[in-house]
Design an enzyme around this catalytic site. Structure first.
Site, PDB file in Angstrom:
ATOM      1  N   THR A 210       0.883  -1.171   0.000  1.00 18.12           N
ATOM      2  CA  THR A 210       0.000   0.000   0.000  1.00 18.12           C
ATOM      3  C   THR A 210       0.917   1.216   0.000  1.00 18.12           C
ATOM      4  OG1 THR A 210      -1.616  -1.186   1.376  1.00 18.12           O
ATOM      5  CG2 THR A 210      -1.862   1.186   1.267  1.00 18.12           C
ATOM      6  N   VAL A 239     -12.193  -5.976  -0.461  1.00 16.69           N
ATOM      7  CA  VAL A 239     -11.710  -4.623  -0.181  1.00 16.69           C
ATOM      8  C   VAL A 239     -11.009  -4.644   1.167  1.00 16.69           C
ATOM      9  CG1 VAL A 239     -12.344  -2.219   0.228  1.00 16.69           C
ATOM     10  CG2 VAL A 239     -13.556  -3.555  -1.516  1.00 16.69           C
ATOM     11  N   GLY A 240      -9.842  -4.045   1.247  1.00 16.81           N
ATOM     12  CA  GLY A 240      -9.088  -4.002   2.491  1.00 16.81           C
ATOM     13  C   GLY A 240      -9.326  -2.735   3.277  1.00 16.81           C
ATOM     14  N   THR A 261      -0.606   0.433   6.396  1.00 22.95           N
ATOM     15  CA  THR A 261      -0.290  -0.574   5.391  1.00 22.95           C
ATOM     16  C   THR A 261      -0.131  -1.915   6.078  1.00 22.95           C
ATOM     17  OG1 THR A 261       1.326  -1.321   3.733  1.00 22.95           O
ATOM     18  CG2 THR A 261       2.176   0.037   5.527  1.00 22.95           C
ATOM     19  N   GLY A 262      -0.691  -2.955   5.504  1.00 26.49           N
ATOM     20  CA  GLY A 262      -0.582  -4.271   6.119  1.00 26.49           C
ATOM     21  C   GLY A 262      -1.694  -5.176   5.646  1.00 26.49           C
ATOM     22  N   THR A 263      -1.886  -6.276   6.340  1.00 30.17           N
ATOM     23  CA  THR A 263      -2.970  -7.197   6.016  1.00 30.17           C
ATOM     24  C   THR A 263      -4.273  -6.558   6.480  1.00 30.17           C
ATOM     25  OG1 THR A 263      -1.462  -9.067   6.312  1.00 30.17           O
ATOM     26  CG2 THR A 263      -3.814  -9.554   6.279  1.00 30.17           C
ATOM     27  N   GLY A 264      -5.037  -6.073   5.516  1.00 35.84           N
ATOM     28  CA  GLY A 264      -6.126  -5.148   5.795  1.00 35.84           C
ATOM     29  C   GLY A 264      -7.214  -5.656   6.703  1.00 35.84           C
TER      30      GLY A 264
END
Length: 346
Positions: A210, A239-240, A261-264
């Site tokens: 991201t 969608v994250g 930013t990361g695993t949403g």
């Protein structure tokens, strides 16, 4: 001099020194967090990423030096990152399992809590600009899919053929992930072409790519912007957190501005961006302490991974991440540009 008078004078000197030390403006950006180890990047890749982060930070800093708004600054920085094929946003975004690029973005300004977001767009060249149009030129906060694209056309935003977003590095990452899941590989997008050398340097940092920016301007107004292509081989219209206000993006002059930013999915569950701001506003934590509390303790506790960047109205800048690396940079009035990639960078 009487003791009371001396104390008042001393307090005034300390306040004046503190005011002088506080920057008039500040900006931080990120280009994604994930598996970014020193042995994972070639020297050429590392150089390319550091230079790209410096360019994006400077794009935002130019706006702030000239007295521009924090909103203009974060948009300028994120547009630079969306246009760079090294990053999972705009050109260079990852592919869905169907071989498409579905792009998400959000912006928010802290002065009046206005926000705009888009999800699942496929033709708008710069989703962050569309998110800002949603905020400023519609009565809504989030638009998705074909409706968002129709709105973009009504606002005259540049539209591109979907093949514009294609990069061979991201396509190869899709092929690997689909093979791992035992799913078929779709046909390449019509008109897709192999990359130039710059695009070929893109690093697959995992499923956490991201880009984002946060800034405070000379008026003390904060803003945040985040943009992403999502996760490789995502399905079913996933969608994250990036376009979800409070999860991946948040800004409030009462506390700070945050881009994540990361695993949403984990960031959504924790409403990470809003949680950082709440700890600053309601618990009195410093910006760095709030970011660390959310990322290093709360996010890690539930198995999430990623990071945040944050800036306060006073010009404090903080970042925190629990992955091996995060592309990041900061710059402020009277302070030099700092660019980091690995965990042990400044």
């Amino acid at each position: 001099m009487k003791l009371g008078t001396w104390l008042l004078v001393a307090a005034g000197v300390l306040m004046a020194n503190a005011a002088e030390a506080a920057p008039k403006w500040a900006l931080a950006i990120h280009g994604g967090a994930g598996v970014i180890d020193r042995n994972a990047l070639s020297p050429e890749q590392e150089k390319a990423y550091r230079e790209a982060m410096a360019r994006a930070a400077e794009a935002g800093a130019r706006v702030l030096r000239a007295g521009g708004s924090s909103l203009d600054a974060v948009e300028a920085a994120v547009v630079e990152l969306e246009d760079d094929p090294l990053f999972n946003a705009g050109r260079g975004a990852v592919f869905t399992a169907e071989g498409k690029n579905e792009l998400d973005a959000a912006v928010m300004e802290g002065r009046d809590l206005k926000a705009g977001a888009v999800a699942g767009v496929t033709r708008t060249r710069n989703p962050i600009r569309l998110a800002r149009e949603v905020m400023q030129s519609s009565p809504h906060v989030m638009l998705i899919g074909p409706g968002a694209e129709e709105f973009a056309r009504s606002r005259g935003l540049p539209e591109v053929d979907p093949a514009y977003f294609y990069t061979s590095q991201r396509w190869r990452a899709l092929e690997r992930e689909l093979a791992r899941q035992n799913l078929p590989v779709p046909a390449k997008p019509p008109g897709a072409r192999d990359d130039d050398r710059a695009a070929a340097l893109a690093h697959d940092e995992g499923k956490r790519g991201t880009v984002g920016a946060v800034a405070v301007d000379i008026r003390g107004d904060v803003a945040a912007a985040t943009s992403t292509g999502g996760t490789t081989a995502k399905r079913w219209g996933r969608v994250g957190d990036a376009p979800i206000i409070g999860a991946g993006t948040y800004a409030d002059n009462a506390s700070c501005a945050v881009s994540a930013t990361g695993t949403g999915e984990y960031f959504i569950r924790l409403t990470v961006a809003r949680e950082v701001c709440a700890l600053v506003e309601h618990n009195g934590l410093s910006l760095q302490a709030a970011a660390d509390e959310v990322i290093q303790r709360k996010l890690t506790k539930i198995g999430g991974d990623g990071g945040v960047i944050a800036v306060s109205p006073a010009g404090e800048v903080a970042w925190s991440f629990n992955t091996s690396g995060m592309y990041r940079a900061s710059i402020a009035d009277g302070r030099p540009l700092v660019v980091g990639v690995y965990k042990d960078d400044p």
